[in-house]
Write an enzyme that holds these catalytic residues in place. Structure first.
Site, PDB file in Angstrom:
ATOM      1  N   LYS A  85      33.258  35.780  26.538  1.00 60.94           N
ATOM      2  CA  LYS A  85      34.619  35.713  26.708  1.00 60.94           C
ATOM      3  C   LYS A  85      35.204  34.345  26.450  1.00 60.94           C
ATOM      4  O   LYS A  85      35.022  33.584  27.416  1.00 60.94           O
ATOM      5  CB  LYS A  85      35.033  36.258  27.929  1.00 60.94           C
TER       6      LYS A  85
HETATM    7  O1  G3P Z   1      41.584  42.123  32.476  1.00 65.43           O
HETATM    8  C1  G3P Z   1      42.246  40.965  32.576  1.00 65.43           C
HETATM    9  C2  G3P Z   1      42.829  40.915  34.069  1.00 65.43           C
HETATM   10  O2  G3P Z   1      41.929  40.559  34.864  1.00 65.43           O
HETATM   11  C3  G3P Z   1      44.065  40.160  34.426  1.00 65.43           C
HETATM   12  O3  G3P Z   1      44.892  41.222  35.126  1.00 65.43           O
HETATM   13  O4  G3P Z   1      46.560  41.741  36.793  1.00 65.43           O
HETATM   14  O5  G3P Z   1      45.685  39.455  36.619  1.00 65.43           O
HETATM   15  O6  G3P Z   1      47.080  40.188  35.136  1.00 65.43           O
HETATM   16  P1  G3P Z   1      46.207  40.584  36.156  1.00 65.43           P
END
Ligand code: G3P
Length: 217
Positions: free
Chosen positions: A83
């Site tokens: 990634k």
């Molecule tokens: O897949 C990406 C994720 O881990 C980010 O999520 O909720 O931190 O925006 P969030």
């Protein structure tokens, strides 16, 4: 629609995987921090459970170091997806690593133009973060829909991996607009089973069954 689980919680991954709900796993530095585990060790353990793509994120900001980190992460298992962030250096790393036959997930995508660049650099997956767009009063699902249209217009085969999924409604909306994959925390995937009419229906059936005085076993 493929389901990736956005966590490094091995017990949660196992539980969902046993039910056939896990087509892959995504992690990032914040998820590794939350796990409290060593990135190489926990990622190896996850790859031993899940046969689909397991994303492990580089942390360097320059292309050369990203490439070295990506090669090291890819040694963990054949199903590692490297990634990289959606920066110019990240795109350079994507081009080199995908040219070596490695799967690459380009993350932190917030625009159609970024998604076009990632596809041209050979990304296996593009990860638009829909919850974070919603956080700033933009429309995350609309971005998924726009990328779908542009990728289809030009036959790009990069898979759209809807990320930063916060709610069960996000899952439905991403499925409706044609995301190839969605990645969500285990709590969101498990919440998809809930419906108040299912609960009240079961309650009524239990009440009526008790009145029959019968048993099946
Ligand atoms: O897949 C990406 C994720 O881990 C980010 O999520 O909720 O931190 O925006 P969030």
């Amino acid at each position: 629609m493929k389901f990736f689980v956005d966590t490094a919680d091995v017990a949660a991954i196992k539980e969902l995987n046993d039910l056939g709900m896990v087509d892959g796993v995504t992690t990032n530095p914040s998820i590794i921090l939350k796990s409290g585990r060593d990135i190489l060790e926990v990622t190896r353990e996850i790859c031993g459970i899940v046969s689909g793509p397991v994303s492990a994120e580089v942390v360097a900001l320059d292309a050369a170091t990203m490439i070295s980190e990506g090669r090291k992460l890819a040694e963990i298992a054949p199903n590692i997806t490297v990634k990289v962030p959606l920066t110019w250096d990240g795109l350079q790393a994507c081009k080199v690593l995908s040219g070596e036959g490695k799967m690459v997930n380009v993350t932190l995508c917030f625009s159609v133009n970024q998604a076009i660049l990632a596809a041209k650099a050979g990304a296996t997956f593009i990860s638009p973060f829909i919850g974070r767009l919603d956080d700033i009063n933009l429309d995350g699902v609309e971005l998924i829909s726009d990328i779908r249209q542009v990728y289809d217009n030009y036959g790009f085969d990069t898979q759209i991996l809807a990320a930063s999924i916060r709610t069960v409604n996000h899952v439905t909306q991403c499925a409706l607009v044609g995301a190839d994959v969605m990645t969500a925390p285990p709590s969101v995937i498990k919440a998809m089973v809930n419906h108040p009419l299912t609960d009240s229906g079961i309650a009524q059936f239990m009440k009526d069954w008790a009145k029959t005085g019968q048993k099946i076993l």
